[in-house]
Design a protein around this motif. Structure first.
Motif, PDB file in Angstrom:
ATOM      1  N   PRO A   1       0.823  -1.227   0.000  1.00 53.53           N
ATOM      2  CA  PRO A   1       0.000   0.000   0.000  1.00 53.53           C
ATOM      3  C   PRO A   1       0.849   1.266   0.000  1.00 53.53           C
ATOM      4  CG  PRO A   1      -0.841  -1.601   1.575  1.00 53.53           C
ATOM      5  CD  PRO A   1       0.459  -2.151   1.070  1.00 53.53           C
ATOM      6  N   ASP A   2       0.545   2.146  -0.944  1.00 54.48           N
ATOM      7  CA  ASP A   2       1.278   3.415  -1.096  1.00 54.48           C
ATOM      8  C   ASP A   2       2.774   3.211  -1.286  1.00 54.48           C
ATOM      9  OD1 ASP A   2      -1.092   4.906  -0.750  1.00 54.48           O
ATOM     10  OD2 ASP A   2      -0.906   4.766   1.419  1.00 54.48           O
ATOM     11  N   CYS A   3       3.153   2.032  -1.742  1.00 51.75           N
ATOM     12  CA  CYS A   3       4.580   1.716  -1.974  1.00 51.75           C
ATOM     13  C   CYS A   3       5.416   1.948  -0.715  1.00 51.75           C
ATOM     14  CB  CYS A   3       5.135   2.563  -3.113  1.00 51.75           C
ATOM     15  SG  CYS A   3       4.284   2.379  -4.678  1.00 51.75           S
ATOM     16  N   ILE A   4       4.813   1.745   0.463  1.00 55.39           N
ATOM     17  CA  ILE A   4       5.493   2.123   1.702  1.00 55.39           C
ATOM     18  C   ILE A   4       6.768   1.329   1.925  1.00 55.39           C
ATOM     19  CG2 ILE A   4       4.118   0.543   3.133  1.00 55.39           C
ATOM     20  CD1 ILE A   4       4.244   2.737   5.325  1.00 55.39           C
ATOM     21  N   ARG A   5       6.763   0.043   1.580  1.00 55.69           N
ATOM     22  CA  ARG A   5       7.974  -0.756   1.777  1.00 55.69           C
ATOM     23  C   ARG A   5       9.078  -0.295   0.836  1.00 55.69           C
ATOM     24  NH1 ARG A   5      11.074  -2.875   4.660  1.00 55.69           N
ATOM     25  NH2 ARG A   5      11.809  -4.317   3.089  1.00 55.69           N
ATOM     26  N   ALA A   6       8.717   0.041  -0.392  1.00 55.88           N
ATOM     27  CA  ALA A   6       9.725   0.535  -1.340  1.00 55.88           C
ATOM     28  C   ALA A   6      10.333   1.842  -0.832  1.00 55.88           C
ATOM     29  CB  ALA A   6       9.095   0.732  -2.715  1.00 55.88           C
ATOM     30  N   ALA A   7       9.485   2.728  -0.307  1.00 57.75           N
ATOM     31  CA  ALA A   7       9.993   3.988   0.236  1.00 57.75           C
ATOM     32  C   ALA A   7      10.859   3.750   1.467  1.00 57.75           C
ATOM     33  CB  ALA A   7       8.822   4.905   0.578  1.00 57.75           C
ATOM     34  N   ASP A   8      10.482   2.754   2.287  1.00 64.26           N
ATOM     35  CA  ASP A   8      11.289   2.432   3.471  1.00 64.26           C
ATOM     36  C   ASP A   8      12.713   2.033   3.089  1.00 64.26           C
ATOM     37  OD1 ASP A   8       9.339   2.938   5.316  1.00 64.26           O
ATOM     38  OD2 ASP A   8       8.760   0.860   5.617  1.00 64.26           O
ATOM     39  N   LEU A   9      12.847   1.294   2.004  1.00 64.53           N
ATOM     40  CA  LEU A   9      14.181   0.841   1.588  1.00 64.53           C
ATOM     41  C   LEU A   9      15.086   2.011   1.228  1.00 64.53           C
ATOM     42  CD1 LEU A   9      13.068  -2.219  -0.518  1.00 64.53           C
ATOM     43  CD2 LEU A   9      14.519  -2.316   1.507  1.00 64.53           C
ATOM     44  N   ILE A  10      14.482   3.109   0.770  1.00 62.16           N
ATOM     45  CA  ILE A  10      15.250   4.308   0.442  1.00 62.16           C
ATOM     46  C   ILE A  10      15.470   5.162   1.687  1.00 62.16           C
ATOM     47  CG2 ILE A  10      15.269   6.439  -0.909  1.00 62.16           C
ATOM     48  CD1 ILE A  10      13.506   4.972  -2.977  1.00 62.16           C
ATOM     49  N   ALA A  11      14.403   5.330   2.465  1.00 62.27           N
ATOM     50  CA  ALA A  11      14.450   6.270   3.588  1.00 62.27           C
ATOM     51  C   ALA A  11      15.054   5.680   4.848  1.00 62.27           C
ATOM     52  CB  ALA A  11      13.039   6.776   3.889  1.00 62.27           C
ATOM     53  N   LEU A  12      14.916   4.364   5.028  1.00 65.88           N
ATOM     54  CA  LEU A  12      15.380   3.731   6.259  1.00 65.88           C
ATOM     55  C   LEU A  12      16.240   2.507   5.955  1.00 65.88           C
ATOM     56  CD1 LEU A  12      12.037   3.899   8.259  1.00 65.88           C
ATOM     57  CD2 LEU A  12      14.128   5.145   8.804  1.00 65.88           C
ATOM     58  N   PRO A  13      17.377   2.691   5.271  1.00 70.42           N
ATOM     59  CA  PRO A  13      18.237   1.544   4.976  1.00 70.42           C
ATOM     60  C   PRO A  13      18.793   0.935   6.260  1.00 70.42           C
ATOM     61  CG  PRO A  13      19.397   3.588   4.535  1.00 70.42           C
ATOM     62  CD  PRO A  13      17.975   3.967   4.844  1.00 70.42           C
ATOM     63  N   LYS A  14      18.939  -0.375   6.271  1.00 66.83           N
ATOM     64  CA  LYS A  14      19.448  -1.029   7.475  1.00 66.83           C
ATOM     65  C   LYS A  14      20.918  -0.740   7.712  1.00 66.83           C
ATOM     66  CE  LYS A  14      16.183  -4.843   7.930  1.00 66.83           C
ATOM     67  NZ  LYS A  14      15.998  -6.303   8.005  1.00 66.83           N
TER      68      LYS A  14
ATOM     69  N   GLN B   1       5.665  17.866  10.900  1.00 62.96           N
ATOM     70  CA  GLN B   1       5.154  16.554  11.298  1.00 62.96           C
ATOM     71  C   GLN B   1       6.240  15.745  11.988  1.00 62.96           C
ATOM     72  OE1 GLN B   1       3.253  14.522   8.041  1.00 62.96           O
ATOM     73  NE2 GLN B   1       3.363  12.518   9.029  1.00 62.96           N
ATOM     74  N   ALA B   2       5.825  14.900  12.919  1.00 59.56           N
ATOM     75  CA  ALA B   2       6.751  13.976  13.575  1.00 59.56           C
ATOM     76  C   ALA B   2       6.912  12.731  12.701  1.00 59.56           C
ATOM     77  CB  ALA B   2       6.224  13.589  14.950  1.00 59.56           C
ATOM     78  N   TRP B   3       8.141  12.280  12.571  1.00 54.44           N
ATOM     79  CA  TRP B   3       8.446  11.123  11.735  1.00 54.44           C
ATOM     80  C   TRP B   3       9.163  10.069  12.573  1.00 54.44           C
ATOM     81  CZ3 TRP B   3       6.479  11.219   6.869  1.00 54.44           C
ATOM     82  CH2 TRP B   3       6.084  12.458   6.382  1.00 54.44           C
ATOM     83  N   ASP B   4       9.418   8.942  11.958  1.00 56.12           N
ATOM     84  CA  ASP B   4      10.215   7.910  12.608  1.00 56.12           C
ATOM     85  C   ASP B   4      11.515   8.543  13.128  1.00 56.12           C
ATOM     86  OD1 ASP B   4      10.993   4.754  12.680  1.00 56.12           O
ATOM     87  OD2 ASP B   4      12.704   5.970  12.065  1.00 56.12           O
ATOM     88  N   PRO B   5      11.902   8.281  14.390  1.00 59.66           N
ATOM     89  CA  PRO B   5      13.080   8.950  14.964  1.00 59.66           C
ATOM     90  C   PRO B   5      14.348   8.769  14.146  1.00 59.66           C
ATOM     91  CG  PRO B   5      11.821   7.855  16.685  1.00 59.66           C
ATOM     92  CD  PRO B   5      11.209   7.445  15.382  1.00 59.66           C
ATOM     93  N   ARG B   6      14.576   7.557  13.620  1.00 57.49           N
ATOM     94  CA  ARG B   6      15.802   7.353  12.838  1.00 57.49           C
ATOM     95  C   ARG B   6      15.734   8.102  11.517  1.00 57.49           C
ATOM     96  NH1 ARG B   6      18.203   3.366   9.362  1.00 57.49           N
ATOM     97  NH2 ARG B   6      16.394   1.987   9.435  1.00 57.49           N
ATOM     98  N   GLU B   7      14.562   8.084  10.889  1.00 54.75           N
ATOM     99  CA  GLU B   7      14.425   8.817   9.634  1.00 54.75           C
ATOM    100  C   GLU B   7      14.602  10.315   9.867  1.00 54.75           C
ATOM    101  OE1 GLU B   7      11.421   9.263   5.777  1.00 54.75           O
ATOM    102  OE2 GLU B   7      10.957   7.839   7.384  1.00 54.75           O
ATOM    103  N   THR B   8      14.068  10.808  10.987  1.00 53.27           N
ATOM    104  CA  THR B   8      14.226  12.227  11.313  1.00 53.27           C
ATOM    105  C   THR B   8      15.686  12.582  11.530  1.00 53.27           C
ATOM    106  OG1 THR B   8      12.029  12.320  12.337  1.00 53.27           O
ATOM    107  CG2 THR B   8      13.600  14.039  12.959  1.00 53.27           C
ATOM    108  N   ALA B   9      16.400  11.736  12.284  1.00 56.26           N
ATOM    109  CA  ALA B   9      17.813  12.003  12.551  1.00 56.26           C
ATOM    110  C   ALA B   9      18.631  11.990  11.262  1.00 56.26           C
ATOM    111  CB  ALA B   9      18.366  10.975  13.535  1.00 56.26           C
TER     112      ALA B   9
END
Length: 332
Positions: free
Chosen positions: A189-202, A262-270
């Motif tokens: 949904p909303d390509c959220i996992r694809a965006a996570d791979l860009i925004a929140l790499p492990k 807006q508040a975002w995921d803490p790691r993404e924000t940092a």
């Protein structure tokens, strides 16, 4: 071009004869003619012959598989199977290649054993094609995969189908197979996992990965790519690398606004805050504002945590260059 993919009559006879050289010698010519030389149809015949004691009867009732291979796959291969087995095949068919651990991730049943399932699949000759010498990775024949996926999409709730793609994406990411993780992420949904791979790499990505990230960003819907800090920061870096400074400044402004609203995921924000610092430094470099670089670098080093070593390293380098050019070598 399709005609070029067909077996000649001689090749068809040879193909079937290699599997049943003794049992059905009289039927080989007729079988080759009835399949019209299609390799998939010939393979279906071999499977069907393996389950019938009377090949002559089969020939009388053989459907026109060359004209409708997909229907034949359903009637002859899937319909006789236990529903639970078909369900497993359908779930696995969402991936372009699979192995035992991935099958376990997708089937997610308490008594499911990926190794046993793979053994059954290989022994049955059920359109599973080995992709490596170790026989670790397999794929389904494309026709068979298409039939399974079409059936899955008809029978499975959309939310459950999306969950399968999420599972596949997480598994591929865990194995470091990021392109495949991204492909399945696009189907969430909303390509959220694809965006996570860009925004929140492990793990921090090496600099040369920008070509990969560029391709990924182009495939995201624009509202997704520009709708969260991590992906917006990557768009800004692509503008830097392409020399589009005006575009980068506009994207930087949107990034700062997004972080404020807006508040975002803490790691993404940092990570996004670290990118803001480094992007501001890039702007100042472009306009040769050395004092501003020093000020931005000092602010960044005061804010960035020790765990943000990639961002800190970049800031330190810019800081040292600016100080050296200002004649403050000892401070550099």
């Amino acid at each position: 071009r399709m005609g070029m993919l067909r077996f000649t009559p001689e090749e068809s006879l040879s193909f079937i004869g290699q599997t049943f050289p003794a049992e059905v010698p009289d039927e080989l010519g007729a079988m080759a003619a009835r399949t019209d030389g299609w390799a998939v149809a010939l393979r279906l015949l071999v499977l069907r012959l393996g389950r019938t004691p009377d090949p002559a009867t089969l020939m009388k009732n053989l459907p026109p598989v060359a004209n409708d291979v997909r229907d034949y796959l359903v009637v002859e291969i899937l319909n006789p199977m236990p529903p639970a087995r078909v369900s497993m095949l359908m779930r696995i068919a969402i991936v372009e290649r699979f192995c035992a651990p991935l099958c376990e991730q997708l089937c997610d049943e308490e008594d499911f054993d990926g190794g046993d399932f793979m053994d059954w699949l290989v022994e049955s000759g059920l359109f599973a094609i080995a992709l490596d010498a170790e026989r670790h990775w397999f794929r389904f024949h494309h026709y068979f995969q298409e039939v399974l996926v079409n059936r899955l999409e008809r029978e499975l709730d959309p939310a459950a189908l999306e969950d399968l793609h999420v599972r596949a994406s997480h598994w591929f990411e865990g194995e470091g197979l990021l392109d495949e993780a991204f492909e399945h992420g696009l189907k969430t949904p909303d390509c959220i996992r694809a965006a996570d791979l860009i925004a929140l790499p492990k793990t921090p990505r090496p600099p040369h990965d920008y070509r990969v990230i560029s391709g990924w960003l182009r495939r995201l819907p624009r509202e997704v790519a520009e709708g969260r800090p991590g992906t917006l920061a990557e768009l800004a870096w692509l503008a830097v690398r392409d020399g589009r400074i005006a575009d980068m400044e506009a994207l930087l402004g949107r990034l700062e606004s997004l972080l404020e609203k807006q508040a975002w995921d803490p790691r993404e924000t940092a990570d996004a805050r670290a990118n803001v610092h480094n992007l501001c430094i890039q702007v100042h470099f472009y306009y040769d504002r050395l004092e501003d670089i020093v000020r931005c670098a000092e602010d960044a080093l005061a804010e960035l945590g020790r765990d943000q070593w990639v961002a800190r390293q970049s800031v330190f380098m810019s800081y040292a260059i600016a100080l050296t050019r200002l004649g403050e070598t000892p401070r550099a």
